[in-house]
Write a protein that holds these residues in place. Sequence first.
Motif, mmCIF file in Angstrom:
data_model
loop_
_atom_site.group_PDB
_atom_site.id
_atom_site.type_symbol
_atom_site.label_atom_id
_atom_site.label_comp_id
_atom_site.label_asym_id
_atom_site.label_seq_id
_atom_site.Cartn_x
_atom_site.Cartn_y
_atom_site.Cartn_z
ATOM 1 N N ILE A 1 6.289 -12.072 4.097
ATOM 2 C CA ILE A 1 7.482 -11.702 4.780
ATOM 3 C C ILE A 1 8.406 -10.968 3.657
ATOM 4 O O ILE A 1 9.273 -10.197 4.137
ATOM 5 N N LYS A 2 8.519 -11.266 2.459
ATOM 6 C CA LYS A 2 9.325 -10.404 1.747
ATOM 7 C C LYS A 2 9.071 -9.259 1.379
ATOM 8 O O LYS A 2 9.716 -8.223 0.865
ATOM 9 N N ASN A 3 7.932 -8.800 1.354
ATOM 10 C CA ASN A 3 7.208 -7.438 1.121
ATOM 11 C C ASN A 3 6.702 -6.688 2.124
ATOM 12 O O ASN A 3 6.455 -5.444 1.991
ATOM 13 N N GLU A 4 6.424 -7.213 3.231
ATOM 14 C CA GLU A 4 5.675 -6.708 4.585
ATOM 15 C C GLU A 4 6.659 -6.853 5.732
ATOM 16 O O GLU A 4 7.466 -7.925 5.965
ATOM 17 N N LEU A 5 6.426 -6.089 6.626
ATOM 18 C CA LEU A 5 7.079 -6.278 8.025
ATOM 19 C C LEU A 5 6.041 -6.031 9.051
ATOM 20 O O LEU A 5 4.892 -5.292 8.835
ATOM 21 N N VAL A 6 5.870 -6.487 10.254
ATOM 22 C CA VAL A 6 5.088 -6.282 11.196
ATOM 23 C C VAL A 6 5.677 -5.866 12.458
ATOM 24 O O VAL A 6 7.246 -6.012 12.806
ATOM 25 N N VAL A 7 4.962 -4.682 13.146
ATOM 26 C CA VAL A 7 5.626 -3.959 14.179
ATOM 27 C C VAL A 7 4.737 -3.581 15.103
ATOM 28 O O VAL A 7 3.531 -3.442 14.922
ATOM 29 N N ASP A 8 5.205 -3.813 16.573
ATOM 30 C CA ASP A 8 4.351 -3.450 17.609
ATOM 31 C C ASP A 8 3.987 -1.997 17.517
ATOM 32 O O ASP A 8 4.675 -1.180 17.217
ATOM 33 N N LYS A 9 2.763 -1.692 17.781
ATOM 34 C CA LYS A 9 2.422 -0.263 17.772
ATOM 35 C C LYS A 9 3.418 0.891 18.786
ATOM 36 O O LYS A 9 3.060 1.951 18.365
ATOM 37 N N ALA B 1 6.097 1.623 16.278
ATOM 38 C CA ALA B 1 5.798 1.882 14.855
ATOM 39 C C ALA B 1 6.344 3.313 14.502
ATOM 40 O O ALA B 1 6.553 3.712 13.381
ATOM 41 N N SER B 2 6.348 4.300 15.646
ATOM 42 C CA SER B 2 6.852 5.624 15.227
ATOM 43 C C SER B 2 7.955 5.949 14.859
ATOM 44 O O SER B 2 8.578 6.674 14.057
ATOM 45 N N ALA B 3 9.100 4.680 15.184
ATOM 46 C CA ALA B 3 10.300 4.880 14.859
ATOM 47 C C ALA B 3 10.540 4.378 13.302
ATOM 48 O O ALA B 3 11.643 4.521 12.636
ATOM 49 N N LEU B 4 9.495 3.984 12.429
ATOM 50 C CA LEU B 4 9.547 3.624 11.113
ATOM 51 C C LEU B 4 8.701 4.639 10.256
ATOM 52 O O LEU B 4 7.599 5.196 10.545
ATOM 53 N N SER B 5 9.302 4.951 9.198
ATOM 54 C CA SER B 5 8.460 5.892 8.187
ATOM 55 C C SER B 5 7.660 5.260 7.376
ATOM 56 O O SER B 5 7.735 4.048 7.263
#
Length: 221
Positions: free
Chosen positions: A89-97, A100-104
């Motif tokens: 959790i400190k180095n990774e995030l999870v996002v719904d597909k 996901a396009s909102a993040l680089s």
Amino acid sequence: YQELIDRHIEKELGTIFNAFGNATSPEDITKVFSSLNVCNMLNLKYIIYNKQAPPLENPFRNGNAWFVKKMVVAENADEEMKLLGKIDIKNELVVDKSLASALSTVENSDTSATISLKSYRPNHLIYSVNSATEQVAVFSEIFYDKGWIATINGEEIPYTRVNYLLRGMSLKAGNYEVEFKFNPSSYSVGNTIAMIGSITLILIFIIGLYFYISRQKKIEK
């Protein structure tokens, strides 16, 4: 949020309670804090284990905001919830597909980069950012896009939902501030209507007073 409680938080609180039962010192309890993925994500700072003793401080909490090194894409909300208990959790995030396009993509991150909460009010948050490269940040604030606006130097920037219920954002390199303001359109419209109503009442009062004074002068004559 209730789903997060049911799936993760209750389990992590159980881990803490078990530590209470087996601990011989406050340090024994503090050790388990490192395994509390979701509670650390929510920036759990203190645990009160004894009303007669000072609270225990959690040294493993993520803080108000942090940069991640990896983005994990989930197929749907259910998978996102499952992965939340498995990722670093400190180095990774999870996002719904679908979001996901909102993040680089996280690449060549500056390991010396910093992000910190500079000012806090319930409706206005200011974060200081300093990074030599582009970053992806997670903010330990509940995602709610109906009125919350994010800006950098007055320019509105997009953010999205990550880690099931928090805010995530791609940030450019540089030294600057990120601001979150709660300014829903309904509030602005309400203020405008209230102002118009107040002005109307004042005008009616002034006009009524003018006619009353004029009438009194005619009667005196």
